[in-house]
Scaffold this motif. Structure first.
Motif, mmCIF file in Angstrom:
data_model
loop_
_atom_site.group_PDB
_atom_site.id
_atom_site.type_symbol
_atom_site.label_atom_id
_atom_site.label_comp_id
_atom_site.label_asym_id
_atom_site.label_seq_id
_atom_site.Cartn_x
_atom_site.Cartn_y
_atom_site.Cartn_z
ATOM 1 N N SER A 132 -8.165 40.735 33.584
ATOM 2 C CA SER A 132 -7.715 40.738 35.030
ATOM 3 C C SER A 132 -7.732 42.303 35.504
ATOM 4 N N LEU A 133 -7.057 43.173 34.874
ATOM 5 C CA LEU A 133 -6.889 44.505 35.260
ATOM 6 C C LEU A 133 -8.425 45.075 35.437
ATOM 7 N N GLY A 134 -8.520 45.653 36.579
ATOM 8 C CA GLY A 134 -9.770 46.293 36.823
ATOM 9 C C GLY A 134 -10.995 45.624 37.339
ATOM 10 N N GLN A 147 -0.483 43.310 47.674
ATOM 11 C CA GLN A 147 -1.645 44.345 48.011
ATOM 12 C C GLN A 147 -1.128 45.663 47.811
ATOM 13 N N VAL A 148 -2.017 46.600 47.164
ATOM 14 C CA VAL A 148 -1.333 47.783 47.125
ATOM 15 C C VAL A 148 -2.529 48.661 47.444
ATOM 16 N N GLU A 149 -1.939 50.082 48.289
ATOM 17 C CA GLU A 149 -2.765 50.748 48.530
ATOM 18 C C GLU A 149 -2.962 51.889 47.138
ATOM 19 N N ASP A 150 -4.213 51.604 46.682
ATOM 20 C CA ASP A 150 -4.544 52.438 45.471
ATOM 21 C C ASP A 150 -5.886 52.943 45.557
ATOM 22 N N SER A 151 -5.938 54.435 45.345
ATOM 23 C CA SER A 151 -7.176 54.899 45.339
ATOM 24 C C SER A 151 -7.866 55.013 44.026
ATOM 25 N N TYR A 157 -10.159 44.810 44.059
ATOM 26 C CA TYR A 157 -10.145 44.763 42.617
ATOM 27 C C TYR A 157 -8.669 44.733 42.162
ATOM 28 N N ILE A 158 -8.320 44.319 41.095
ATOM 29 C CA ILE A 158 -7.115 44.089 40.477
ATOM 30 C C ILE A 158 -6.640 45.482 40.038
ATOM 31 N N CYS A 159 -5.323 46.004 40.492
ATOM 32 C CA CYS A 159 -4.892 47.174 39.891
ATOM 33 C C CYS A 159 -3.569 47.342 39.161
ATOM 34 N N GLU A 160 -2.831 45.872 39.197
ATOM 35 C CA GLU A 160 -1.716 45.710 38.359
ATOM 36 C C GLU A 160 -1.494 44.049 37.888
ATOM 37 N N VAL A 161 -1.306 43.807 36.753
ATOM 38 C CA VAL A 161 -1.064 42.551 36.281
ATOM 39 C C VAL A 161 0.569 42.429 35.871
ATOM 40 N N PHE A 162 1.029 41.444 36.681
ATOM 41 C CA PHE A 162 2.616 41.097 36.510
ATOM 42 C C PHE A 162 2.472 39.866 35.291
ATOM 43 N N ALA A 179 -1.700 42.371 41.423
ATOM 44 C CA ALA A 179 -1.625 42.910 42.572
ATOM 45 C C ALA A 179 -2.964 43.371 42.858
ATOM 46 N N VAL A 180 -3.514 43.304 44.186
ATOM 47 C CA VAL A 180 -4.785 43.666 44.757
ATOM 48 C C VAL A 180 -4.921 44.953 45.240
#
Length: 182
Positions: A132-134, A147-151, A157-162, A179-180
């Motif tokens: 999932s990650l990336g 949803q996350v603001e991630d540069s 794209y998936i930036c975090e896996v819970f 989290a996307v």
């Protein structure tokens, strides 16, 4: 007694009723033969009909055999998925325990070995972790919980896996909670 001699015409007249009866009997006998011949079944048609029935029965049995084999296979996959789904919380707990700080190295090594055995058992059953990650978000595989603001990641794209997701063959046993990036 004086027998009277019959002339050929008289003889013919006397024998005429007998001949007519004989001819009538002969005609009746011929008619019965014709009727019997007409009543005789067409053995080629009957044989062909029985062959068709036999072939249909064989095809039905083959379809039944294939259908039961498929149902058995699907039932096995469903039972395996249900069993895997039941033990996934324990595997998650082992993963969390490994991530926690521990001062006892023997304890940590034991936990790592147990976790490795569980992962090996899942692989033997055909269960794989959903990467999932990336990766790009796929609603068929992932469950986005925020949803996350991630540069660091592109949008979608998936930036975090819970919580890790798992698949059994082509079937999703549990969706990954992620989290996307937006």
């Amino acid at each position: 007694m004086n027998e009277k001699e019959l002339t050929p015409e008289e003889l013919e007249e006397q024998s005429a009723p007998e001949t007519a009866e004989a001819e009538a009997e002969e005609t009746a006998a011929e008619a019965e033969i014709v009727e019997e011949a007409a009543e005789e079944p067409d053995f080629d048609a009957i044989l062909q009909e029985e062959k068709d029935k036999y072939l249909r029965l064989c095809a039905e049995y083959d379809n039944f055999r294939k259908r039961t084999a498929k149902e058995k296979s699907e039932l096995y996959a469903m039972a395996t998925a249900a069993a895997v789904e039941a033990i996934l919380p324990a595997i998650d707990s082992f993963g969390l325990a490994l991530a926690a700080n521990c001062t006892d190295e023997a304890y940590k090594t034991g936990m790592e070995k147990i976790y490795a055995q569980l992962e090996t058992s899942l692989k033997k059953l055909g269960v794989t972790e959903i990467e999932s990650l990336g990766k790009e978000f796929d609603p068929n595989l992932h469950n986005a919980i925020k949803q996350v603001e991630d540069s660091d990641y592109a949008e979608g794209y998936i930036c975090e896996v819970f919580q890790k997701g798992y698949m059994l063959g082509d079937r999703v046993v549990r969706h990954a909670m992620v989290a996307v990036a937006s």
